[in-house]
Design an enzyme around this catalytic site. Structure first.
Site, PDB file in Angstrom:
ATOM      1  N   ARG A   7       0.836  -1.221   0.000  1.00 45.01           N
ATOM      2  CA  ARG A   7       0.000   0.000   0.000  1.00 45.01           C
ATOM      3  C   ARG A   7       0.860   1.255   0.000  1.00 45.01           C
ATOM      4  O   ARG A   7       0.477   2.281  -0.562  1.00 45.01           O
ATOM      5  CB  ARG A   7      -0.998  -0.015   1.164  1.00 45.01           C
ATOM      6  CG  ARG A   7      -0.357  -0.060   2.518  1.00 45.01           C
ATOM      7  CD  ARG A   7      -1.376  -0.284   3.638  1.00 45.01           C
ATOM      8  NE  ARG A   7      -0.711  -0.619   4.879  1.00 45.01           N
ATOM      9  CZ  ARG A   7      -0.818   0.075   6.014  1.00 45.01           C
ATOM     10  NH1 ARG A   7      -1.561   1.160   6.071  1.00 45.01           N
ATOM     11  NH2 ARG A   7      -0.196  -0.312   7.103  1.00 45.01           N
ATOM     12  N   SER A  34      -4.413   5.374   5.704  1.00 47.06           N
ATOM     13  CA  SER A  34      -4.147   3.932   5.689  1.00 47.06           C
ATOM     14  C   SER A  34      -3.885   3.399   4.292  1.00 47.06           C
ATOM     15  O   SER A  34      -3.112   2.462   4.114  1.00 47.06           O
ATOM     16  CB  SER A  34      -5.339   3.178   6.294  1.00 47.06           C
ATOM     17  OG  SER A  34      -5.570   3.616   7.605  1.00 47.06           O
ATOM     18  N   GLU A  55     -18.853   4.196   0.835  1.00 43.94           N
ATOM     19  CA  GLU A  55     -18.146   3.453  -0.208  1.00 43.94           C
ATOM     20  C   GLU A  55     -18.949   3.330  -1.495  1.00 43.94           C
ATOM     21  O   GLU A  55     -18.384   3.330  -2.593  1.00 43.94           O
ATOM     22  CB  GLU A  55     -17.745   2.062   0.302  1.00 43.94           C
ATOM     23  CG  GLU A  55     -16.679   2.091   1.384  1.00 43.94           C
ATOM     24  CD  GLU A  55     -17.242   2.409   2.777  1.00 43.94           C
ATOM     25  OE1 GLU A  55     -18.488   2.423   2.933  1.00 43.94           O
ATOM     26  OE2 GLU A  55     -16.441   2.643   3.699  1.00 43.94           O
ATOM     27  N   HIS A 106      -5.267  -3.553   2.794  1.00 39.91           N
ATOM     28  CA  HIS A 106      -5.602  -4.352   3.980  1.00 39.91           C
ATOM     29  C   HIS A 106      -6.373  -5.621   3.617  1.00 39.91           C
ATOM     30  O   HIS A 106      -7.349  -5.977   4.262  1.00 39.91           O
ATOM     31  CB  HIS A 106      -6.399  -3.510   4.983  1.00 39.91           C
ATOM     32  CG  HIS A 106      -5.635  -2.344   5.533  1.00 39.91           C
ATOM     33  ND1 HIS A 106      -5.233  -1.284   4.750  1.00 39.91           N
ATOM     34  CD2 HIS A 106      -5.183  -2.085   6.783  1.00 39.91           C
ATOM     35  CE1 HIS A 106      -4.573  -0.417   5.493  1.00 39.91           C
ATOM     36  NE2 HIS A 106      -4.513  -0.879   6.722  1.00 39.91           N
ATOM     37  N   ASP A 114      -7.808  -6.630  13.712  1.00 38.78           N
ATOM     38  CA  ASP A 114      -9.157  -6.105  13.457  1.00 38.78           C
ATOM     39  C   ASP A 114     -10.187  -7.221  13.271  1.00 38.78           C
ATOM     40  O   ASP A 114     -11.385  -7.004  13.427  1.00 38.78           O
ATOM     41  CB  ASP A 114      -9.159  -5.188  12.232  1.00 38.78           C
ATOM     42  CG  ASP A 114      -8.746  -3.765  12.578  1.00 38.78           C
ATOM     43  OD1 ASP A 114      -8.616  -3.471  13.790  1.00 38.78           O
ATOM     44  OD2 ASP A 114      -8.530  -2.960  11.664  1.00 38.78           O
ATOM     45  N   ARG A 164      -1.535  -4.917   4.146  1.00 45.53           N
ATOM     46  CA  ARG A 164      -1.212  -3.997   5.230  1.00 45.53           C
ATOM     47  C   ARG A 164       0.255  -4.087   5.674  1.00 45.53           C
ATOM     48  O   ARG A 164       0.893  -3.045   5.855  1.00 45.53           O
ATOM     49  CB  ARG A 164      -2.121  -4.285   6.417  1.00 45.53           C
ATOM     50  CG  ARG A 164      -1.762  -3.499   7.666  1.00 45.53           C
ATOM     51  CD  ARG A 164      -2.810  -3.708   8.748  1.00 45.53           C
ATOM     52  NE  ARG A 164      -2.475  -2.927   9.937  1.00 45.53           N
ATOM     53  CZ  ARG A 164      -1.988  -3.466  11.059  1.00 45.53           C
ATOM     54  NH1 ARG A 164      -1.769  -4.765  11.144  1.00 45.53           N
ATOM     55  NH2 ARG A 164      -1.718  -2.698  12.107  1.00 45.53           N
TER      56      ARG A 164
END
Lengths: 313, 280
Positions: A7, A34, A55, A106, A114, A164
């Site tokens: 990322r 992020s 989204e 992610h 998470d 991630r």
């Protein structure tokens, strides 16, 4: 060796694209730090659109920008970038044939703590069933950088799947990236490991373990799940007679399924799909989760050794 | 003020669109007459008065864009596009047939003049926002129009997009809401109440105008007002009659998605004053 997440490399490539091409625009849904789209946002505030935690609107807005000739990169976590907005991608993007780049960071179980709500394990499956969709899953940061540039040049919708964790480079530094092409990383006669994304590192380590046991693996990295490099896969299967697929994704609908469909039709071959079995993920460290789901070099080497042994002479 | 002659020209065009809508749906044997007929005056005003379009250059960069978010009203879009010369009018009789560019719901890659594929409700306003943002980035003068259904406003994405339009102050975007008060399962206030609808859009940061959606002078005045508004998108809530122009269809929920049979078509067309010479 410097560690970097795919990322992060995406963010760098997006910034470079922004400098070289003013048709590039970026969108995010409140996760720009992020997804690393924040760098682009800072450099090109006029060409960056944060739509907030929305989204569906993210995808639709990107479609509209593409309709008017922009090249939008719309990023958020993979789980929200795909499943949550499947119908928006289906109708507003794919069916409308808009040049939208959907970027899911992610992805997979390495999101870690998470837990299942945030672990996209079905995203490749969903995107793969959409006509005209291109799916790219880079193995390391340098490839993610090249893939981002390639996605911008590619005419049509693209799903770019990112991770991630910071990881070490696994591909040769001069490895070419071409949409639709696999990379032959190792040539061996006994078994063929087909991997994508973060699992290519695991495949290479597994091949090293196997070599110590005089089992020689072919390792093919498939950064593009669609279109698939059919020739390279069939060649690998034909040469070895045993195939293992490796992905940080459900074994349903992703690389394993794509390979099973291909080989079942054109080159029936002994096949084992490794990935997350038909279940949701859970909380844990990335390392613990990979171990839990058997996505480690030693586990892959064990499965490969058994396949070679059971296949017999 | 509009000259009476101009109004008469638009009214005549609207009458012809209604004839085309009913004829194509009857020929197809399925389709959505109610919500197509309620939009006829709005589409006539847009396609024959308001929008900058060139049928010979459907992809021209400087064209105005229309997004039909309520994609099931495809027949009114097709009738308007054909009448404006985007494709031959005889194509209308192929509606919903295998291989026809006139898909049951608008398909962008099939037909010139269709800006985005719609049919799955709730998505058009987001796409229109993206277009409006692009126009602003390019400092381009073209405008974006989007047409929403009333039942469609029950979709959550509409409100996500509504926030985006006002947050980005998209004054180059004009929306119409076809408030005919009926959706498939019944009156909107019984299925899931939309009221207070104007207040909702107002509170989402929009400039809201409420008009009679069958009055050309009100439609044109509202659009003119929208064009003058700075820093804010405009929502024109158009009160309409579902099935407008065909007495036995007007305000009847059962005509949402059913084609008229041969007898019903004949009666409907007779009511619209279709002369024998106009037939076929």
């Amino acid at each position: 060796m410097s560690l970097k997440a795919t990322r992060e490399a995406y963010g760098e490539a997006l910034l470079a694209l922004g400098r070289s091409n003013n048709r590039i625009v970026a969108l995010d849904a409140d996760l720009s730090q992020s997804t690393y789209s924040a760098g682009f946002a800072k450099a090109f505030p006029d060409r960056f659109f944060n739509v907030g935690v929305a989204e569906a609107d993210l995808i639709g807005t990107a479609a509209g920008l593409a309709a008017a000739g922009k090249i939008p990169f719309a990023s958020t976590f993979a789980v929200f970038a795909t499943g949550r907005v499947y119908d928006q991608i289906r109708n507003s993007v794919a069916y409308s044939r808009f040049n939208v780049k959907i970027v899911g960071s992610h992805s997979g179980v390495t999101v870690g703590e998470d837990g299942a709500s945030h672990q996209a394990l079905e995203d490749i499956s969903l995107m793969r069933s959409l006509p005209g969709m291109t799916i790219i899953v880079p193995a390391d940061a340098p490839e993610a950088y090249r893939a981002t540039l390639a996605a911008a040049d590619w005419e049509g919708p693209v799903y770019l799947r990112l991770g991630r964790p910071k990881t070490a480079p696994v591909l040769p530094s001069d490895a070419p990236f071409q949409i639709g092409r696999g990379l032959l990383l190792k040539s061996g006669r006994d078994i063929c490991l087909l991997s994508t994304g973060s699992m290519t590192a695991v495949a290479l380590e597994a091949a090293a373990i196997l070599a110590e046991q005089d089992i020689y693996a072919t390792v093919i990295h498939l950064p593009t799940i669609k279109p698939l490099d059919k020739e390279m896969i069939i060649e690998g299967a034909a040469k070895t007679g045993a195939v293992i697929t490796l992905e940080e994704h459900s074994i349903i609908g992703g690389l394993g399924s794509a390979v099973a469909e291909l080989l079942g039709e054109y080159r029936p071959t002994l096949l084992k799909r490794l990935g997350v079995p038909d279940c949701f993920g859970q909380s844990g460290t990335a390392e613990a989760l990979l171990k839990h789901y058997g996505l480690t070099p030693s586990r892959v080497a064990t499965v490969a050794g058994e396949m070679v042994k059971n296949r017999g002479a | 003020m509009l000259a009476a002659e101009e109004i008469r020209r638009l009214q005549e065009q609207a009458r012809l669109l209604r004839i085309d809508i009913l004829s194509m749906i009857a020929a197809a044997g399925s389709g959505h007459p109610g919500g197509s007929l309620s939009l006829v005056e709005i589409f006539t005003a847009l396609y024959f008065k308001i929008m900058t379009l060139d049928p010979r250059r459907p992809g021209a960069e400087d064209r105005d864009r229309l997004v039909l978010s309520k994609g099931h009203a495809a027949p009114v879009l097709y009738a308007a596009l054909a009448s404006r010369g985007f494709f031959p009018r005889d194509t209308l009789s192929t509606l919903r047939r295998l291989g026809s560019p006139l898909q049951g719901h608008p398909a962008r890659h099939c037909l010139p003049g269709v800006e985005v594929s719609t049919g799955s409700l709730g998505q058009g306003l987001s796409v229109a926002n993206g277009m409006a943002l692009a126009a602003r980035l390019d400092d381009a003068p073209w405008r974006v129009y989007v047409v929403l259904g009333d039942g469609e406003c029950q979709e959550g994405q509409v409100w996500e997009a509504a926030m985006t339009s006002s947050h980005y102050r998209l004054d180059n975007l004009t929306a119409f809401l076809d408030y005919n008060g009926l959706q498939i399962d019944g009156p909107t206030d019984q299925v899931k109440n939309l009221e207070p609808l104007a207040d909702k859009w107002c509170s989402f940061g929009w400039n809201v105008l409420s008009i009679d959606g069958h009055s050309f002078s009100e439609i044109l005045a509202a659009v003119e007002e929208a064009h003058c508004r700075r820093g804010q998108p405009t929502m024109i809530i158009a009160e309409t009659v579902k099935g407008k122009g065909v007495p036995f269809m007007e305000n009847r929920v059962e005509w949402h998605g059913v084609a008229p049979n041969r007898e019903q078509l004949k009666e409907a067309l007779a009511g619209l004053g279709k002369k024998e010479a106009e037939e076929n």
